[in-house]
Design an enzyme around this catalytic site. Structure first.
Site, PDB file in Angstrom:
ATOM      1  N   SER A 222     121.723  -9.661  85.857  1.00  0.00           N
ATOM      2  CA  SER A 222     123.032  -8.726  85.989  1.00  0.00           C
ATOM      3  C   SER A 222     122.552  -8.462  84.319  1.00  0.00           C
ATOM      4  CB  SER A 222     124.313  -9.672  86.615  1.00  0.00           C
ATOM      5  OG  SER A 222     124.974  -8.408  85.619  1.00  0.00           O
ATOM      6  N   TYR A 235     130.426 -15.097  84.773  1.00  0.00           N
ATOM      7  CA  TYR A 235     129.516 -15.037  85.350  1.00  0.00           C
ATOM      8  C   TYR A 235     128.303 -14.194  84.648  1.00  0.00           C
ATOM      9  CZ  TYR A 235     126.479 -11.486  88.381  1.00  0.00           C
ATOM     10  OH  TYR A 235     126.002 -11.223  89.095  1.00  0.00           O
TER      11      TYR A 235
END
Length: 410
Positions: A222, A235
């Site tokens: 990501s 995250y």
């Protein structure tokens, strides 16, 4: 004079080749091509200087031949490797990228081993319904090493003497977003267990098979693992750790002939990201488990704005998962896969701004791209002599701004 005319036209042709190649790279709008563009233009400048000195025609012809060979070997697309006989292991196929990739690879003729959390879930039922008998469903929670070992045994038994060509590390987890200080420690640990430790365990477990086949490792990461998106500390930290592990692995596996690629997707609707009930449950869990002192300092309206901004952002995410699926296919079948792939719209602009512009600009861009917070923490409002109601209208205004900005990026 005639020799000079020949050199001049060769100069024009060579310059056209180099400039055309550079423009092709630039127009491709792929941030990973920027170093190549710089190098290409540097060589162009060198050739231009040599030709400007009226090099002999014979030497100019030689430069032309070499330039054409370099250009066409660089620009010509390489055909994909054959699919026949190739097997791929994919994690996280209950929904999202994993589910879509399993279907695509099965349709192409791959033998697919797809892991799901629930063999009786909707995602597993859908794969059974639409895929061929080549697809094998395996129940695996990647935070449970014994389940991963069992999946390895079942995969080896099904393959027999055949090789495992690819591993697609897709399984991931993201809990409710909040400021780094406000996020629960269980959020940090949960993200690390799935996104980092779980992926490491799967990769290490299947590496012997991949080294034997000189195959491929494709990992879904990501952009939040590379840039400091507000409210995504838990995250993003897990993905940053994963990125470093995968990059280290890439160096170490080079002598074995194993190709390692990382895919960085844009914003897509996957898993629970667009499920309001899921995020409402996560929000309530955050409120209930947050220390009262922090809740009093920040105020519940501050947390509510964060939740609503994220939900609004998730609604505008792309529903078409094909850019990521096609990138996974390319990473598995390209003779020379890229080290990093950027899948989806908006990433080129984001990576350019965050990589090449001053931090003051990139920080402001990330804040506007993701969550444009306008509600101040309650303690700061009190310090500034503001009443809690002064921020009531800003939440709706902020949501509209977020929606408009996301449409511009896409």
């Amino acid at each position: 004079m005639e020799e000079f005319a020949v050199s001049f036209w060769i100069y024009i042709v060579v310059m056209s080749m180099f400039v055309g190649g550079a423009m092709k790279k630039f127009l491709a709008l792929h941030i990973g091509a920027l170093p190549s563009v710089v190098a290409w233009l540097g060589v162009t400048l060198l050739v231009e200087r040599l030709c400007a000195l009226c090099m002999p025609a014979v030497l100019a012809r030689l430069v032309l031949c070499v330039s054409c060979w370099l250009y066409f070997s660089w620009a010509s697309p390489k055909p994909f490797l054959p699919v026949e006989g190739k097997a791929v292991f994919i994690t996280g196929c209950d929904s999202g990228f994993g589910n879509a990739t399993a279907k695509q690879l099965d349709a192409m003729g791959f033998e697919v081993f797809a892991t799901v959390l629930n063999l009786e879930g909707e995602g597993a039922k859908h794969l059974r319904r639409v895929c061929s008998s080549r697809l094998t469903l395996l129940q695996v929670d990647i935070t449970q090493p014994q389940q991963i070992q069992q999946a390895l045994l079942e995969t080896k038994a099904k393959l027999g003497m055949r090789d495992l060509w690819g591993l697609v590390n897709n399984a991931g987890w993201c809990v409710n977003i909040a400021d780094a200080e406000l996020a629960l420690m269980s959020n940090y640990r949960g993200c690390m267990e799935v996104n980092f430790f779980g992926t490491i365990t799967v990769t290490r477990t299947f590496l012997p098979l991949l080294r034997q086949s000189k195959g491929r490792i494709v990992t879904i990461s990501s952009p939040s693992g590379e840039f400091p998106f507000p409210c995504l500390a838990s995250y993003g930290a897990s993905k940053a750790a994963l990125n470093l592990f995968i990059n280290t692995l890439r160096h170490e596996l080079e002598p074995w002939g194993v190709k390692v690629s990382t895919i960085l997707p844009a914003s897509f609707k996957t898993g629970q990201s667009s499920n309001p009930e899921y995020w409402e449950k996560q929000y309530k869990n955050l409120i209930q488990n947050m220390p009262m002192s922090l809740l009093e300092e920040f105020g519940e309206d501050y947390l509510t704005e964060t939740k609503e901004l994220f939900q609004n952002y998730a609604k505008t995410a792309n529903e078409d998962l094909s850019p990521v699926v096609n990138t996974i296919v390319e990473a598995l079948l390209s003779p020379q896969p890229k080290l990093r792939y950027f899948a989806g719209s908006g990433l080129t602009l984001m990576y350019f701004i965050c990589s090449y512009l001053p931090l003051s600009i990139s920080d402001r861009f990330l804040q506007k791209l993701f969550v444009q917070k306008k509600v101040l923490p309650l303690a700061l409002r009190k310090q500034q002599g503001l009443s809690p109601s002064d921020n009531n209208n800003s939440i709706k205004e902020n949501l509209n701004n977020c929606n408009s900005f996301t449409k511009i990026i896409d």
